[in-house]
Design a protein around this motif. Structure first.
Motif, short mmCIF file in Angstrom:
data_model
loop_
_atom_site.label_atom_id
_atom_site.label_comp_id
_atom_site.label_asym_id
_atom_site.label_seq_id
_atom_site.Cartn_x
_atom_site.Cartn_y
_atom_site.Cartn_z
N LEU A 8 4.93 108.84 -26.77
CA LEU A 8 4.90 108.97 -25.32
C LEU A 8 3.80 109.92 -24.89
O LEU A 8 3.38 110.80 -25.64
CB LEU A 8 6.25 109.48 -24.81
N SER A 9 3.31 109.74 -23.67
CA SER A 9 2.30 110.63 -23.11
C SER A 9 2.86 111.25 -21.84
O SER A 9 4.05 111.12 -21.54
CB SER A 9 1.01 109.85 -22.81
N SER A 10 1.99 111.89 -21.08
CA SER A 10 2.42 112.50 -19.82
C SER A 10 2.32 111.54 -18.64
O SER A 10 2.53 111.94 -17.50
CB SER A 10 1.57 113.75 -19.54
N SER A 11 1.99 110.29 -18.90
CA SER A 11 1.86 109.31 -17.82
C SER A 11 3.20 109.09 -17.14
O SER A 11 4.21 108.82 -17.79
CB SER A 11 1.34 107.99 -18.38
N THR A 12 3.19 109.16 -15.82
CA THR A 12 4.43 108.91 -15.07
C THR A 12 4.80 107.43 -15.10
O THR A 12 5.97 107.08 -14.89
CB THR A 12 4.28 109.37 -13.61
N PHE A 13 3.82 106.56 -15.37
CA PHE A 13 4.10 105.13 -15.39
C PHE A 13 5.11 104.78 -16.50
O PHE A 13 5.93 103.88 -16.34
CB PHE A 13 2.81 104.32 -15.61
N GLU A 14 5.02 105.47 -17.63
CA GLU A 14 5.90 105.15 -18.75
C GLU A 14 7.36 105.34 -18.39
O GLU A 14 8.22 104.52 -18.73
CB GLU A 14 5.52 106.01 -19.96
N GLU A 15 7.65 106.43 -17.69
CA GLU A 15 9.02 106.71 -17.27
C GLU A 15 9.45 105.75 -16.16
O GLU A 15 10.58 105.23 -16.17
CB GLU A 15 9.14 108.16 -16.79
N GLN A 16 8.55 105.49 -15.22
CA GLN A 16 8.90 104.66 -14.08
C GLN A 16 9.13 103.20 -14.47
O GLN A 16 10.03 102.54 -13.94
CB GLN A 16 7.79 104.74 -13.02
N ILE A 17 8.33 102.70 -15.40
CA ILE A 17 8.40 101.28 -15.76
C ILE A 17 9.29 101.06 -16.98
O ILE A 17 9.98 100.05 -17.08
CB ILE A 17 6.98 100.72 -16.01
N GLY A 18 9.27 102.03 -17.91
CA GLY A 18 10.11 101.90 -19.10
C GLY A 18 9.36 101.37 -20.30
O GLY A 18 9.72 100.32 -20.84
N TYR A 19 8.31 102.06 -20.73
CA TYR A 19 7.58 101.64 -21.93
C TYR A 19 6.99 102.87 -22.60
O TYR A 19 7.07 103.98 -22.06
CB TYR A 19 6.47 100.64 -21.58
N ALA A 20 6.42 102.69 -23.77
CA ALA A 20 5.82 103.78 -24.52
C ALA A 20 4.30 103.63 -24.52
O ALA A 20 3.78 102.52 -24.42
CB ALA A 20 6.32 103.79 -25.96
N ARG A 21 3.60 104.76 -24.63
CA ARG A 21 2.14 104.69 -24.75
C ARG A 21 1.75 103.93 -26.01
O ARG A 21 0.78 103.19 -26.04
CB ARG A 21 1.56 106.12 -24.79
N ALA A 22 2.53 104.12 -27.07
CA ALA A 22 2.29 103.38 -28.31
C ALA A 22 3.61 103.25 -29.05
O ALA A 22 4.54 104.04 -28.84
CB ALA A 22 1.26 104.08 -29.18
N VAL A 23 3.67 102.26 -29.92
CA VAL A 23 4.83 102.07 -30.79
C VAL A 23 4.33 101.99 -32.22
O VAL A 23 3.42 101.20 -32.53
CB VAL A 23 5.62 100.80 -30.43
N VAL A 24 4.90 102.82 -33.08
CA VAL A 24 4.63 102.77 -34.51
C VAL A 24 5.70 101.90 -35.14
O VAL A 24 6.89 102.16 -35.00
CB VAL A 24 4.66 104.18 -35.14
N ASP A 25 5.28 100.85 -35.82
CA ASP A 25 6.20 99.94 -36.49
C ASP A 25 5.71 99.75 -37.92
O ASP A 25 4.83 98.93 -38.18
CB ASP A 25 6.27 98.61 -35.76
N SER A 170 0.61 116.43 -28.65
CA SER A 170 -0.80 116.47 -29.05
C SER A 170 -1.55 117.62 -28.39
O SER A 170 -2.34 118.31 -29.04
CB SER A 170 -1.48 115.14 -28.71
N GLU A 171 -1.30 117.83 -27.10
CA GLU A 171 -1.99 118.90 -26.39
C GLU A 171 -1.60 120.26 -26.97
O GLU A 171 -2.46 121.13 -27.19
CB GLU A 171 -1.65 118.85 -24.90
#
Length: 257
Positions: A8-25, A170-171
């Motif tokens: 996850l990142s600090s993007s507000t879109f991820e929380e609002q929409i419901g997704y991750a910045r990246a997925v490790v599989d 990361s920061e």
């Protein structure tokens, strides 16, 4: 069991929409379509090239949290509302991918916000070294161990398993790596991460006083507290005094004519 975790990142879109910045599989890392927003301020430039640069910075952070770099990217997708904006970005894109040469596709489409002029999505595959050993988080650089320091000196070996929510990690991690360099007696650091998700950080200090100064640093202690509360599923710290140290580097052999 195959590792699956969200980055996850600090993007507000991820929380609002419901997704991750990246997925490790497992060995694969899938980075979501990433735009030119600076997630720290949620602002975006009007310039498409600056947006592309910010896209890549955001992607680089996500890849690092997943244990890989641009060198591990195998596919890139570029999404732009205006095809004329693509060519001005080529120089920026080539700096990241020119040596890697991933598969790539450019698509013209509308984006979610009219301020967005480019969106970039990547897939990467984490490299598995021979014999299942650890892999460096900095695979664009030659993989070499730190030098053999003159003993005695101290080492702190920090092994971790990350929790799912890595917002802000990361920061903070980058800040800690800069901060420890100011400690008198700090010698160096190296990182590795296994494909299964075990992270290992080894820090080297000249003496116990240097190690104590770092351990009691106020900003470092705050980061430790946040790590326990948010970023780590588990961790172990080993501290030891090194009485003997030596190293070896193979000289490059002759190249075929």
């Amino acid at each position: 069991m195959t590792e699956r975790r969200a980055v996850l990142s600090s993007s507000t879109f991820e929380e609002q929409i419901g997704y991750a910045r990246a997925v490790v599989d497992g060995d694969w890392v899938h980075v979501s379509g990433t735009t030119g927003f600076d997630y720290a301020t949620m602002t975006i430039s009007d310039d498409v090239v600056e947006q592309a640069e910010q896209c890549l910075r955001n992607i680089e952070v996500a890849l690092a949290e997943a244990g890989c770099t641009f060198a591990d990217v195998v596919r890139v997708r570029y999404l732009l509302p205006d095809r004329a904006d693509f060519e001005p970005c080529w120089l920026v894109l080539r700096r990241c991918f020119g040596d890697v040469r991933p598969a790539a596709t450019m698509l013209m489409c509308g984006l979610a916000d009219p301020r967005m002029k480019i969106e970039i999505e990547v897939d990467a595959r984490r490299r598995i070294p021979p014999h299942g050993g650890a892999t460096s988080n900095h695979s664009e650089a030659p993989v070499v161990p730190v030098g053999a320091y003159e003993p005695p000196y101290y080492v702190a070996v920090f092994t971790t398993v990350r929790a799912q929510d890595q917002s802000g990690f990361s920061e903070t991690n980058a800040r800690m790596e800069d901060l420890v360099k100011d400690v008198p007696g700090y010698l160096g650091m190296e990182h590795a991460q296994t494909p299964g998700g075990l992270g290992i950080t080894v820090s080297y200090f000249r003496d116990a006083e240097a190690l104590t100064e770092w351990r009691t640093n106020t900003e470092h202690r705050a980061a430790q507290k946040r790590g326990r509360a948010e970023w780590y599923q588990s961790y172990t710290l080993h501290v030891a005094k090194v009485e003997r140290s030596h190293g070896f580097t193979r000289e490059p052999g002759p190249t075929a004519g």
